[in-house]
Structures are given as structure tokens and as C-alpha cells.
Scaffold this active site. Structure first.
Site, PDB file in Angstrom:
ATOM      1  N   ASP A  85      19.275  -4.874  -1.772  1.00 57.36           N
ATOM      2  CA  ASP A  85      18.516  -3.628  -1.926  1.00 57.36           C
ATOM      3  C   ASP A  85      18.577  -2.800  -0.644  1.00 57.36           C
ATOM      4  O   ASP A  85      18.126  -1.649  -0.634  1.00 57.36           O
ATOM      5  CB  ASP A  85      17.058  -3.917  -2.301  1.00 57.36           C
ATOM      6  CG  ASP A  85      16.404  -4.917  -1.368  1.00 57.36           C
ATOM      7  OD1 ASP A  85      16.922  -6.030  -1.252  1.00 57.36           O
ATOM      8  OD2 ASP A  85      15.377  -4.581  -0.750  1.00 57.36           O
ATOM      9  N   ASP A 101       0.778  -1.238   0.000  1.00 50.80           N
ATOM     10  CA  ASP A 101       0.000   0.000   0.000  1.00 50.80           C
ATOM     11  C   ASP A 101       0.812   1.292   0.000  1.00 50.80           C
ATOM     12  O   ASP A 101       0.250   2.389  -0.018  1.00 50.80           O
ATOM     13  CB  ASP A 101      -0.950   0.003   1.210  1.00 50.80           C
ATOM     14  CG  ASP A 101      -0.210  -0.189   2.520  1.00 50.80           C
ATOM     15  OD1 ASP A 101       1.039  -0.111   2.518  1.00 50.80           O
ATOM     16  OD2 ASP A 101      -0.870  -0.423   3.546  1.00 50.80           O
ATOM     17  N   GLY A 102       2.137   1.166   0.105  1.00 53.83           N
ATOM     18  CA  GLY A 102       2.959   2.376   0.089  1.00 53.83           C
ATOM     19  C   GLY A 102       2.982   3.127   1.413  1.00 53.83           C
ATOM     20  O   GLY A 102       3.508   4.235   1.493  1.00 53.83           O
TER      21      GLY A 102
HETATM   22  P1  AMP Z   1      12.197  -3.707   2.870  1.00 50.91           P
HETATM   23  O1  AMP Z   1      12.104  -5.124   3.335  1.00 50.91           O
HETATM   24  O2  AMP Z   1      11.508  -2.722   3.753  1.00 50.91           O
HETATM   25  O3  AMP Z   1      13.585  -3.296   2.539  1.00 50.91           O
HETATM   26  O4  AMP Z   1      11.342  -3.628   1.518  1.00 50.91           O
HETATM   27  C1  AMP Z   1      11.554  -4.447   0.396  1.00 50.91           C
HETATM   28  C2  AMP Z   1      10.782  -3.913  -0.763  1.00 50.91           C
HETATM   29  O5  AMP Z   1       9.386  -3.903  -0.474  1.00 50.91           O
HETATM   30  C3  AMP Z   1      11.138  -2.485  -1.155  1.00 50.91           C
HETATM   31  O6  AMP Z   1      11.057  -2.386  -2.549  1.00 50.91           O
HETATM   32  C4  AMP Z   1      10.046  -1.671  -0.488  1.00 50.91           C
HETATM   33  O7  AMP Z   1       9.829  -0.454  -1.131  1.00 50.91           O
HETATM   34  C5  AMP Z   1       8.845  -2.593  -0.616  1.00 50.91           C
HETATM   35  N1  AMP Z   1       7.845  -2.343   0.440  1.00 50.91           N
HETATM   36  C6  AMP Z   1       7.936  -2.633   1.754  1.00 50.91           C
HETATM   37  N2  AMP Z   1       6.817  -2.249   2.405  1.00 50.91           N
HETATM   38  C7  AMP Z   1       5.989  -1.697   1.481  1.00 50.91           C
HETATM   39  C8  AMP Z   1       4.691  -1.097   1.517  1.00 50.91           C
HETATM   40  N3  AMP Z   1       3.986  -1.006   2.637  1.00 50.91           N
HETATM   41  N4  AMP Z   1       4.184  -0.629   0.356  1.00 50.91           N
HETATM   42  C9  AMP Z   1       4.870  -0.713  -0.792  1.00 50.91           C
HETATM   43  N5  AMP Z   1       6.083  -1.271  -0.897  1.00 50.91           N
HETATM   44  C10 AMP Z   1       6.651  -1.752   0.227  1.00 50.91           C
HETATM   45 MG    MG Z   2      14.503  -1.951   1.741  1.00 49.97          MG
END
Ligand code: AMP
Ligand code: MG
Length: 519
Positions: free
Chosen positions: A268, A133-134
Site C-alpha cells: 500500500d 483518528d484520521g
Molecule cells: P501507513 O503505515 O502510514 O502507510 O498507514 C497504513 C494505513 O493506516 C493506511 O490505510 C493509513 O491511511 C492508515 N492510517 C495511518 N494512520 C492513521 C490515522 N491516524 N488515522 C486513520 N488512518 C490511519
Molecule cells: Mg501508507
């Protein structure tokens, strides 16, 4: 007023589409997006230090515009917010396009000859949001906000944070991924760094065989963030990889020194500047255990446990080297570099541990002394922070019972003394002998050690206390911890209660020792 000085979205190729739909974005480093308007934004905390770094004054914080800009409700004049495109290796496997799914860059600011990118985390959907959901919840936003500033004050390279705000919207999350979703308070952190580029930012172009954009991005990175390496060339690219490797090795040694476990060291989440980035299910070592990870999503393999973090940095760096290979096309110097990093890692680990013990001279038995300590520490459920801090009180010549100096650090002192008293006594007598070879006197050594071994860290249960209070509408503990963690190496007599072992109630509590990626 912020002095806007955009480079990233001016010099690099943009996604030609501007509608905000989820998709694969090719031949571009970012997509233009507009943050989502929120229901009822409210500023909970800001970092006065970061404010100063950006050239803002305390007065500015009071304006409506400040709140609106840092919650995505108002776009700064002459800026065009954007989400970055990147891919990544997640838990060892190539995951394809990831990108800023819920991070939106507002723009870049120049102040005192330093450039800062400002980014809102949790400000709405982007083309990279995939199935999510962003948005971000208050719980994880408090954790990122407090920890990134605390890391900075610990002297660990990190992204920073400017503000923590409530969005006023409710966000649905299944915290333990067990089919029990619930609504939580939505929040937005404005985080700040010279750049948010990650290893995955380069890997995505290599994976797509888009060598042209890969080269454009690498040249951009060197020009703005590693200008001292010189003009683009095969040799410059190799030097660039070495610098990135060194910086990340340095970063992870700081993590090991303070007992920080990142939890999700996917490529990432590895910064091209060697900064700690993307605070998710991270945690702080309580008992000194190489096998500990806070991330329950990783509990089966524990790929990202404390003890493997340095090796994982090298694994990730290898992926970056692979990504840049098409610009270099020469195996030998890269193999040589990777081998050198393996050796450097061993040396860095030893000197980091030695520094925690107040040992700065060279002695051939040091490696063994450190190993023996790690064995007995791990067998003893010893609180890492208390142990190293109290160890500084030992006297070179003293004949006192050394165990009593550090006994407070044991989670079960009686049991440990029954079971491991001999081992501990042996180790202490070797350590004391070794200390005699150091020129520093007891007081000087204590001062040196206390600048290396923090007294206060954001213990897992402390973050949870701040979160529980905030859920009740009490934001005071956030400020209390913020202030405490600004001086992590100082004695703060009024705050002695935070120099204590994890309380029993927090041992197996969700959020304290077990965290998921849900945020
Ligand atoms: P992270 O584990 O937080 O490093 O996130 C891994 C990927 O998932 C990244 O591309 C984030 O932008 C995406 N992501 C994590 N949480 C959300 C969210 N609530 N809405 C959209 N993308 C998300
Ligand atoms: Mg990340």
C-alpha cells in the site's frame, strides 16, 4: 488561481454511500468526504517550487483562502474531495482493505500540461480510518514535508509537498507504543503527485474478485499515466507491468545510492508511478550497514532493512503482477518478465555502486571490488555520506595515505585503523589501480562523483532538531533545512557543519535512530 481538472473522481466508480462512517467499501475506487474543520490553522512553511509548478504565485500564499484550503477548512470551488480505497500486503501478509485513513484528496490541477493531485494528510476521518483518528502530528508531518522535497532535489522520484500547517488541534499519540500516550500538536501536509495510486489500489479488487473494477482502474491508469503504451489489451497490460517494475527498480536504486531507508515498504506504500510515497518511520544510513532499519516496529525481522529494499521492490511487484493476472491469463510472459527483473536488479545494483565510485567503464573484477568495499565498510562503522563524498578526493597516481582521505567518515577512527588498516590499504590499492583504467582525470571524476554522492542529506538527527525546535514554537530550523537540502550536491561553505557524522547524543535517541509507525 488553480485550474481544476478532476479525472479520478469523475471517471472512476464512486462509493454510493456518502456518510462518513468506517466500513468496507466495495465496487468503488474512492469515497467522497469532507475534510475536518480545524481549531486554529496556521501555515508554517510552503514550497515555492511546488507553488510555481501548480501555477500559484507568492501573493496567493498570503490569502486567508490559501490557508483554509490547504488545512481543509474550505473546499475549492467546483471540487469534491475524496478518500481512495486500497488494500495492501503489510509485512508480507495480506491486510485487506486499508485506504486513505487520514488522507483526503482535494482534487486535481492542471498547469503547464502537467496534472497534479493535491492531497491533505491529517485532515480528518474517512470511511477508511479503521480504529484511528484520521489526524497527523507535527513531528511526522515535518518529517514528510522536509524529506519529500529533499528527495526531489536529490533527483529521487517522489511525491512532493506544497504546505506544512498546524491544525491548532491536539492529537493523542503513544510514540513508542509502550502505554505512555501524550498530546502532541496536530498538523496537516498538503502533498502533491501526478497520482497517489498504489499497488494496493489494484490488489484490493483482485482480492475481492471484482475484475470489472480492476479493469476499469487499470485502463484508467494506462490512459492517463502510461498513454504511450496504447489501447487496453493483454500485451498492453504486460507492458504496463514492465514499466511499473522498471520505474520502481529505478526508484529503489536511487534510495540505495543516497542511503534512504523507507521503513515500511508494504504494497500500500508502493506507487504505481514509481514514486517514493508515504514517508513514515524512514531514515538515512549513517553507518553503512545493510542490516539497518529505522523502524522499531520491524526490528525483530528487519524485513525492510537497507540491504533488502531492492528485493522487496521485486516482491511487491510480484504481488502487483498477481493482482493483474485475471486481465492477462497467461503465465509464460509474466514468468519471463519476473526472471528478467531479477537479472536486471543485479546489474542495476552493480552499476549504481560503480557510479558512486566514479567507475563508468566495464571491468570484469568490478563486482568483486564493490563486494570487498562493502565488507570492509560494514566492518568499519563508516558514515556513508562522508565516505563517498570524500572518496572523490582520491588521486589516481597519488601515493598519499588514502586512509586519511576518508578517515573522517569512521565513527571510531583509532579502533578501525588498529583493526582494519590492512584491509583498507588493500582495497585502496586495488581501487587506485582500477581508476587508472578510467579515461576521466581526477578533477573530472570528482565532478562526476559529486553529482552522484550527495554532500547533504536529511540526517535523522537533523529532522529531530527541527522537530524539537518546532515543539518549542521555533519554526526557523525547518526553513534552514529546507534551503540547505535544495542544493544537496553543492558545496555550501556556510553549511559545512551539516556535513558531519551523527553526534553521539543522537546515537540511540528516539526519533533519531529509532522510529515507530506512530504518526
Ligand atoms: P501507513 O503505515 O502510514 O502507510 O498507514 C497504513 C494505513 O493506516 C493506511 O490505510 C493509513 O491511511 C492508515 N492510517 C495511518 N494512520 C492513521 C490515522 N491516524 N488515522 C486513520 N488512518 C490511519
Ligand atoms: Mg501508507
Amino acid at each position: 488561481m488553480l485550474k481544476i481538472h478532476d479525472k479520478f473522481n469523475k471517471e472512476l466508480p464512486a462509493d454510493s454511500k456518502t456518510e462518513n462512517s468506517r466500513r468496507q467499501v466495495t465496487n468503488a475506487c474512492f469515497s467522497f468526504v469532507t475534510p475536518k474543520k480545524t481549531a486554529k490553522a496556521r501555515l508554517i512553511h510552503y514550497s515555492p517550487e511546488m507553488l510555481g509548478e501548480l501555477g500559484l504565485a507568492e501573493e496567493d500564499v498570503k490569502s486567508n483562502s490559501f490557508l483554509n484550503v490547504f488545512t481543509g477548512n474550505e473546499v475549492l470551488p467546483n471540487t469534491k474531495p475524496y478518500a481512495m480505497c486500497y488494500g495492501g500486503h503489510q509485512f508480507g501478509n495480506w491486510a485487506g482493505q486499508l485506504g486513505d485513513g487520514r488522507a483526503i484528496n482535494l482534487g486535481e490541477v492542471k498547469h503547464n500540461n502537467t496534472n497534479w493531485a493535491l492531497q491533505l494528510k491529517g485532515a480528518g476521518e474517512t470511511p477508511y480510518s479503521r480504529t484511528a483518528d484520521g489526524l497527523a502530528v507535527l513531528r511526522s508531518s515535518i518529517r514528510e514535508y522536509l524529506c519529500s522535497e529533499a528527495m526531489y532535489h536529490l533527483g529521487v522520484p517522489t511525491t512532493r509537498a506544497l504546505t506544512l500547517s498546524l491544525s491548532g488541534d491536539r492529537v493523542l499519540r503513544d510514540v513508542m507504543y509502550d502505554g505512555n500516550p501524550d498530546y502532541e500538536k496536530g498538523a496537516i501536509v498538503c502533498r502533491v503527485a501526478p497520482s497517489f495510486l498504489r499497488f494496493g489500489s489494484y490488489e484490493i479488487f483482485a482480492a475481492r474478485e471484482d475484475i470489472e473494477t480492476l479493469k476499469t482502474l487499470v485502463d484508467y491508469t494506462i490512459k492517463h499515466h502510461y498513454p504511450y503504451l496504447g489501447k487496453p489489451s493483454k500485451e498492453t497490460y504486460i507492458e504496463f507491468l514492465k514499466e511499473v517494475g522498471r520505474k520502481n527498480l529505478d526508484m529503489v536504486m536511487h534510495w540505495q545510492r543516497v542511503g534512504f531507508v523507507h521503513g515500511v515498504m508494504n504494497t500500500d506504500n508502493m506507487s504505481i508511478l514509481g514514486l517514493t510515497i508515504d514517508y513514515g518511520p524512514y531514515g538515512w544510513l549513517e553507518g553503512y550497514e545493510h542490516g539497518w532499519t529505522p523502524n522499531i516496529t520491524d526490528s525483530a525481522h528487519k524485513r525492510y532493512r537497507y540491504g533488502t529494499q531492492p528485493q522487496i521492490v521485486l516482491w511487491n511487484h510480484f504481488k502487483l503482477v498477481n493482482a493483474l493476472y485475471p486481465l492477462i491469463n497467461d503465465v509464460a510472459p509474466l514468468e519471463h518478465m519476473l526472471k528478467a527483473f531479477q537479472d536486471e536488479l543485479g546489474n542495476a545494483q552493480l552499476s549504481m555502486m560503480k557510479s558512486k565510485l566514479g567507475l563508468f567503464e566495464v571491468d570484469e573484477n568490478d563486482s568483486q571490488l564493490v563486494q570487498e568495499l562493502e565488507t570492509v565498510l560494514q566492518g568499519s562503522q563508516t558514515d556513508m555520506t562522508l565516505f563517498f563524498r570524500n572518496l572523490a578526493n582520491l588521486e589516481k597516481e597519488g601515493a598519499v595515505d588514502h586512509l586519511s582521505t576518508i578517515e573522517e567518515a569512521f565513527y571510531n577512527p583509532n579502533e578501525i585503523i588498529d583493526r582494519l588498516e590492512e584491509e583498507w590499504k588493500n582495497w585502496f590499492s586495488k581501487y587506485q589501480e582500477r581508476l587508472k583504467k578510467e579515461p576521466l582525470g581526477d578533477a573530472e571524476r570528482k565532478t562526476a562523483m559529486n553529482e552522484i554522492n550527495p554532500k547533504y542529506v536529511l540526517r535523522n538527527y537533523m529532522a529531530q532538531l527541527a522537530i524539537d525546535a518546532a515543539d518549542r514554537g521555533d519554526y526557523e530550523p525547518i526553513d534552514e533545512f529546507y534551503r540547505l537540502l535544495k542544493r544537496p550536491y553543492d558545496e555550501q561553505y556556510e553549511n559545512e557543519k551539516w556535513f558531519a557524522k551523527r553526534p553521539d547524543w543522537a546515537r540511540d535517541k528516539v526519533g533519531c535512530s529509532m522510529l515507530s509507525c506512530s504518526s
